[in-house]
Design an enzyme around this catalytic site. Structure first.
Site, mmCIF file in Angstrom:
data_model
loop_
_atom_site.group_PDB
_atom_site.id
_atom_site.type_symbol
_atom_site.label_atom_id
_atom_site.label_comp_id
_atom_site.label_asym_id
_atom_site.label_seq_id
_atom_site.Cartn_x
_atom_site.Cartn_y
_atom_site.Cartn_z
ATOM 1 C CD GLU A 1 -13.481 -4.922 -1.315
ATOM 2 O OE1 GLU A 1 -12.288 -5.320 -1.314
ATOM 3 O OE2 GLU A 1 -14.448 -5.696 -1.245
ATOM 4 C CD GLU B 1 2.762 -13.125 15.737
ATOM 5 O OE1 GLU B 1 2.855 -11.946 16.122
ATOM 6 O OE2 GLU B 1 2.310 -14.047 16.447
ATOM 7 C CG HIS C 1 -0.418 2.117 -9.206
ATOM 8 N ND1 HIS C 1 -0.602 1.733 -7.888
ATOM 9 C CD2 HIS C 1 -1.507 2.867 -9.531
ATOM 10 C CE1 HIS C 1 -1.763 2.242 -7.451
ATOM 11 N NE2 HIS C 1 -2.311 2.932 -8.421
ATOM 12 C CB SER D 1 -7.814 -3.553 2.993
ATOM 13 O OG SER D 1 -7.619 -2.316 3.632
ATOM 14 C CG ASP E 1 -2.077 0.937 1.125
ATOM 15 O OD1 ASP E 1 -2.353 1.405 0.002
ATOM 16 O OD2 ASP E 1 -2.706 1.226 2.156
ATOM 17 N N GLY E 2 0.314 2.329 -0.568
ATOM 18 C CA GLY E 2 0.987 3.630 -0.510
ATOM 19 C C GLY E 2 1.509 4.142 -1.840
ATOM 20 C CG ASN E 3 1.913 1.517 -5.172
ATOM 21 O OD1 ASN E 3 2.798 1.336 -4.358
ATOM 22 N ND2 ASN E 3 1.425 0.555 -5.941
ATOM 23 N N GLY E 4 -0.114 5.436 -4.389
ATOM 24 C CA GLY E 4 -0.766 6.688 -4.784
ATOM 25 C C GLY E 4 -0.184 7.869 -4.030
ATOM 26 N NE ARG E 5 -1.430 6.643 1.305
ATOM 27 C CZ ARG E 5 -1.457 5.727 2.274
ATOM 28 N NH1 ARG E 5 -1.171 6.082 3.511
ATOM 29 N NH2 ARG E 5 -1.767 4.484 1.998
ATOM 30 C CD1 TRP E 6 7.166 6.728 -2.592
ATOM 31 C CD2 TRP E 6 6.782 6.903 -4.804
ATOM 32 N NE1 TRP E 6 8.392 6.712 -3.233
ATOM 33 C CE2 TRP E 6 8.184 6.823 -4.587
ATOM 34 C CE3 TRP E 6 6.314 7.017 -6.106
ATOM 35 C CZ2 TRP E 6 9.099 6.851 -5.631
ATOM 36 C CZ3 TRP E 6 7.229 7.051 -7.151
ATOM 37 C CH2 TRP E 6 8.605 6.977 -6.907
ATOM 38 C CG LEU F 1 9.347 -17.222 -3.885
ATOM 39 C CD1 LEU F 1 9.217 -17.178 -2.359
ATOM 40 C CD2 LEU F 1 9.857 -15.882 -4.410
HETATM 41 C C1 IPE Z 1 -5.483 -2.722 -0.154
HETATM 42 O O1 IPE Z 1 -5.131 -1.391 -0.310
HETATM 43 C C2 IPE Z 1 -5.489 -3.427 -1.474
HETATM 44 C C3 IPE Z 1 -4.189 -3.591 -2.103
HETATM 45 C C4 IPE Z 1 -3.034 -3.266 -1.601
HETATM 46 C C5 IPE Z 1 -4.227 -4.212 -3.405
HETATM 47 P P1 IPE Z 1 -6.238 -0.240 -0.479
HETATM 48 O O2 IPE Z 1 -5.502 1.031 -0.584
HETATM 49 O O3 IPE Z 1 -7.167 -0.582 -1.577
HETATM 50 O O4 IPE Z 1 -7.039 -0.356 0.895
HETATM 51 P P2 IPE Z 1 -7.927 0.728 1.649
HETATM 52 O O5 IPE Z 1 -8.923 1.251 0.646
HETATM 53 O O6 IPE Z 1 -7.018 1.811 2.116
HETATM 54 O O7 IPE Z 1 -8.536 -0.015 2.780
HETATM 55 C C1 IPE Z 2 -1.656 0.219 -3.311
HETATM 56 O O1 IPE Z 2 -1.411 1.583 -3.333
HETATM 57 C C2 IPE Z 2 -1.910 -0.345 -4.682
HETATM 58 C C3 IPE Z 2 -3.294 -0.755 -4.941
HETATM 59 C C4 IPE Z 2 -4.250 -0.721 -4.061
HETATM 60 C C5 IPE Z 2 -3.623 -1.234 -6.256
HETATM 61 P P1 IPE Z 2 -2.586 2.642 -3.321
HETATM 62 O O2 IPE Z 2 -2.951 2.960 -4.720
HETATM 63 O O3 IPE Z 2 -3.715 2.189 -2.470
HETATM 64 O O4 IPE Z 2 -1.857 3.879 -2.655
HETATM 65 P P2 IPE Z 2 -2.500 4.908 -1.629
HETATM 66 O O5 IPE Z 2 -3.025 4.130 -0.480
HETATM 67 O O6 IPE Z 2 -3.591 5.644 -2.355
HETATM 68 O O7 IPE Z 2 -1.351 5.801 -1.260
HETATM 69 MG MG MG Z 3 -4.110 2.415 -0.508
#
Ligand code: IPE
Ligand code: IPE
Ligand code: MG
Length: 241
Positions: A66, A206, A36, A195, A19-24, A130
């Site tokens: 989702e 864990e 991404h 999520s 998670d966090g690609n968008g914010r990055w 793996l």
């Molecule tokens: C969870 O991340 C799904 C994936 C990493 C693929 P999201 O960014 O979609 O989750 P929420 O919306 O913050 O719960």
């Molecule tokens: C996770 O990064 C990748 C996917 C859910 C596909 P996000 O796209 O959710 O990044 P944030 O949470 O908006 O930073």
């Molecule tokens: Mg996210």
């Protein structure tokens, strides 16, 4: 539960909510898809690190049931990225002993992407170093719903008796039927929620939450989390030894 289970040091199966690609990307004034793409490079790094770190099973959450709620441009960009990832990584995955599986509902994905996924699974089937599982259009509740429907169908056709249904039966109907349960679930980006990821399978996992955004997550960060896992005591409801 035997003492050896309580004193396990290296997690056999690690699952990651990347998670966090968008914010990055947003922090850099760039479109979300840029994040991404950078995230995909980290996938390569973490996959390569697993054999040396002693991880045999790695499961990565790539797209949730989702995530269709996002803008069509982002969804399309992600689908194109999965397409590109499979095409560009196939040779390395085959040659480096990685067996790839996909979990999630394939019926909603583009047939061209599905055929690449099926081909990659077939091409890497003999591999055993793996076991990489990619969760694509995956949601744990959706998985349980699909498994329940198939179980009900088996009961209706006389292949399964309701009295015979136990935990192992349910595991056998899940997308993860061939996989051990995750020992450790990591989530990057500072969010501390699950999520809809591997809800049944993570009953005794864990959890490790790190503030690092996925495109910044290095093999060294991964190694540090694995070290901290080694210091934990898993009791599975029993009393400490
Ligand atoms: C969870 O991340 C799904 C994936 C990493 C693929 P999201 O960014 O979609 O989750 P929420 O919306 O913050 O719960
Ligand atoms: C996770 O990064 C990748 C996917 C859910 C596909 P996000 O796209 O959710 O990044 P944030 O949470 O908006 O930073
Ligand atoms: Mg996210």
């Amino acid at each position: 539960m035997a003492a050896k289970d309580i004193q396990q040091v290296t997690p056999e199966h690690v699952a990651i909510i990347m998670d966090g690609n968008g914010r990055w990307a947003t922090r850099r004034g760039m479109p979300r898809l840029y994040g991404h793409r950078s995230g995909a490079r980290r996938v390569r790094e973490v996959v390569r690190a697993c054999p040396d770190l002693g991880v045999r099973y790695l499961t990565l959450y790539a797209f949730s049931t989702e995530n269709w709620k996002r803008a069509p441009t982002e969804v399309e960009g992600l689908m194109a990225l999965f397409h590109r990832y499979i095409t560009s990584e196939t040779t390395e995955l085959i040659d480096s002993g990685v067996r790839v599986r996909f979990i999630g509902d394939r019926t909603k994905l583009d047939p061209k992407l599905v055929s690449l996924m099926t081909q990659l699974e077939a091409d890497t089937k003999p591999n055993d170093l793996l076991h990489l599982t990619i969760a694509l259009n995956y949601g744990a509740r959706d998985e349980i719903v699909r498994a329940s429907a198939r179980m009900a169908e088996a009961v209706r056709s006389g292949c399964l008796l309701p009295d015979d249904i136990d935990g192992d039966t349910i595991c056998g109907y899940l997308d993860t039927a061939d996989l051990p349960d995750p020992d450790l679930v990591i989530r990057t980006s500072g969010e501390t929620r699950v999520s809809n990821f591997l809800l049944w399978q993570s009953a005794y996992a864990e959890y490790a939450f790190t503030p690092v955004l996925w495109p910044d997550f290095t093999a060294a960060d991964f190694g540090e989390i694995l070290l901290s896992y080694g210091a934990r005591e898993r009791r599975y409801g029993a009393v400490a030894q």
